[in-house]
Scaffold this active site. Structure first.
Site, PDB file in Angstrom:
ATOM      1  CD  GLU A  31       0.426  -9.192  -1.928  1.00 33.90           C
ATOM      2  OE1 GLU A  31       1.431  -9.932  -1.870  1.00 33.90           O
ATOM      3  OE2 GLU A  31       0.491  -7.951  -1.890  1.00 33.90           O
ATOM      4  NE  ARG A  45       7.993   5.583   1.111  1.00 36.71           N
ATOM      5  CZ  ARG A  45       7.580   6.787   0.734  1.00 36.71           C
ATOM      6  NH1 ARG A  45       8.318   7.849   0.928  1.00 36.71           N
ATOM      7  NH2 ARG A  45       6.410   6.930   0.146  1.00 36.71           N
ATOM      8  CG  HIS A  88       2.540  -6.364  -4.273  1.00 31.66           C
ATOM      9  ND1 HIS A  88       1.864  -5.906  -3.177  1.00 31.66           N
ATOM     10  CD2 HIS A  88       3.226  -5.307  -4.765  1.00 31.66           C
ATOM     11  CE1 HIS A  88       2.126  -4.622  -2.999  1.00 31.66           C
ATOM     12  NE2 HIS A  88       2.955  -4.231  -3.944  1.00 31.66           N
ATOM     13  CB  CYS A 143       5.290  -3.745  -1.469  1.00 34.01           C
ATOM     14  SG  CYS A 143       5.795  -2.446  -2.604  1.00 34.01           S
ATOM     15  N   GLY A 190       0.873  -1.170   0.000  1.00 29.71           N
ATOM     16  CA  GLY A 190       0.000   0.000   0.000  1.00 29.71           C
ATOM     17  C   GLY A 190       0.900   1.206   0.000  1.00 29.71           C
ATOM     18  CB  ILE A 244       3.265  -2.106  -7.472  1.00 26.01           C
ATOM     19  CG1 ILE A 244       2.763  -3.328  -8.247  1.00 26.01           C
ATOM     20  CG2 ILE A 244       2.384  -0.880  -7.714  1.00 26.01           C
ATOM     21  CD1 ILE A 244       1.463  -3.922  -7.728  1.00 26.01           C
ATOM     22  NE  ARG A 245       3.243   3.934  -6.090  1.00 19.81           N
ATOM     23  CZ  ARG A 245       2.137   3.259  -6.350  1.00 19.81           C
ATOM     24  NH1 ARG A 245       1.858   2.907  -7.601  1.00 19.81           N
ATOM     25  NH2 ARG A 245       1.311   2.929  -5.409  1.00 19.81           N
ATOM     26  CB  SER A 299       5.465   2.518   3.814  1.00 16.56           C
ATOM     27  OG  SER A 299       6.164   3.516   3.106  1.00 16.56           O
TER      28      SER A 299
HETATM   29  N1  GLN Z   1       5.948   2.997  -2.641  1.00 18.15           N
HETATM   30  C1  GLN Z   1       5.089   2.519  -1.594  1.00 18.15           C
HETATM   31  C2  GLN Z   1       5.545   3.016  -0.225  1.00 18.15           C
HETATM   32  O1  GLN Z   1       6.452   3.742  -0.107  1.00 18.15           O
HETATM   33  C3  GLN Z   1       5.019   1.013  -1.571  1.00 18.15           C
HETATM   34  C4  GLN Z   1       4.299   0.507  -2.779  1.00 18.15           C
HETATM   35  C5  GLN Z   1       3.600  -0.800  -2.576  1.00 18.15           C
HETATM   36  O2  GLN Z   1       3.366  -1.254  -1.454  1.00 18.15           O
HETATM   37  N2  GLN Z   1       3.190  -1.386  -3.673  1.00 18.15           N
HETATM   38  O3  GLN Z   1       4.958   2.658   0.747  1.00 18.15           O
END
Ligand code: GLN
Length: 199
Positions: free
Chosen positions: A180, A112, A178, A83, A51, A141-142, A53
């Site tokens: 999941e 991050r 991820h 993540c 999500g 994802i990021r 953080s």
């Molecule tokens: N970039 C998000 C963060 O700094 C993490 C991205 C993710 O959980 N998919 O929390």
């Protein structure tokens, strides 16, 4: 699963809670969503989802669950972070927002958004020796990477360029990606083994 099914909490203040719940339920665990301090008690394990953080950090502190989670980690509760969840398990955060805190537990710096804007999201097949064949199809994802890990931190997977993206330190498991969301269940299986052996 031998014996009674373990009770695994999912920190449910923000992030991809439902996806984790689906995998854990499929694997035979009992799942409970954690939003209050009292819900951290009696767990056999805890998942911190992906999500954002900084948002999970802020809300966890606002709801009074950050301290109980820190205490549970110190007490040996198995925790799996994906993540953003991995960022929250790191003792040190690089490129956090101002004032961002983590629960900590893994002796590493987690950076991050480590892949920049060009390739901020991608999928790749990743060799994970502890899981064997076939490689893990991983969605980033990021995503963060793990840097400056201490001796107690075991690298479970790294990208071709060398970036460490899956680690374990005793009862704590973290992945930059991820599992999941790609139908990959072996990391959750590994986590449930850690939960069983801690019970
Ligand atoms: N970039 C998000 C963060 O700094 C993490 C991205 C993710 O959980 N998919 O929390």
């Amino acid at each position: 699963m031998a014996g009674s099914a373990p009770l695994v909490g999912i920190l449910a203040v923000q992030g991809d809670v439902r996806e984790h719940a689906a995998v854990l339920t499929e694997l035979g665990a009992r799942v409970s969503l954690v939003r209050r301090p009292s819900e951290v008690e009696h767990l056999d394990g805890l998942v911190i989802p992906g999500g954002e953080s900084s948002v999970i950090d802020k809300l966890s502190r606002a709801f009074g669950i950050a301290e109980p989670i820190r205490a549970a980690i110190a007490g040996g509760l198995p925790v799996y972070g994906t993540c953003a969840g991995l960022i929250l398990l790191a003792d040190r955060i690089a490129d956090g927002i101002q004032g961002q805190q983590s629960f900590g537990g893994i002796d590493a710096t987690v950076r991050r958004n480590a892949f920049g804007t060009q390739s901020d999201s991608f999928e790749t097949d990743l060799e994970v020796p502890v899981l064997g064949e076939p490689p893990v199809h991983a969605a980033f994802i990021r995503a963060p990477v793990v840097e400056d890990a201490g001796e107690a931190v075991e690298t479970l997977a790294a990208l071709d360029g060398g970036g460490v993206v899956a680690v374990r330190q005793r009862h704590l498991l973290g992945t930059s990606f991820h599992p999941e969301v790609t139908g990959e269940t072996r990391f959750h299986r590994l986590f449930l083994e850690m939960v069983q052996s801690a019970r």
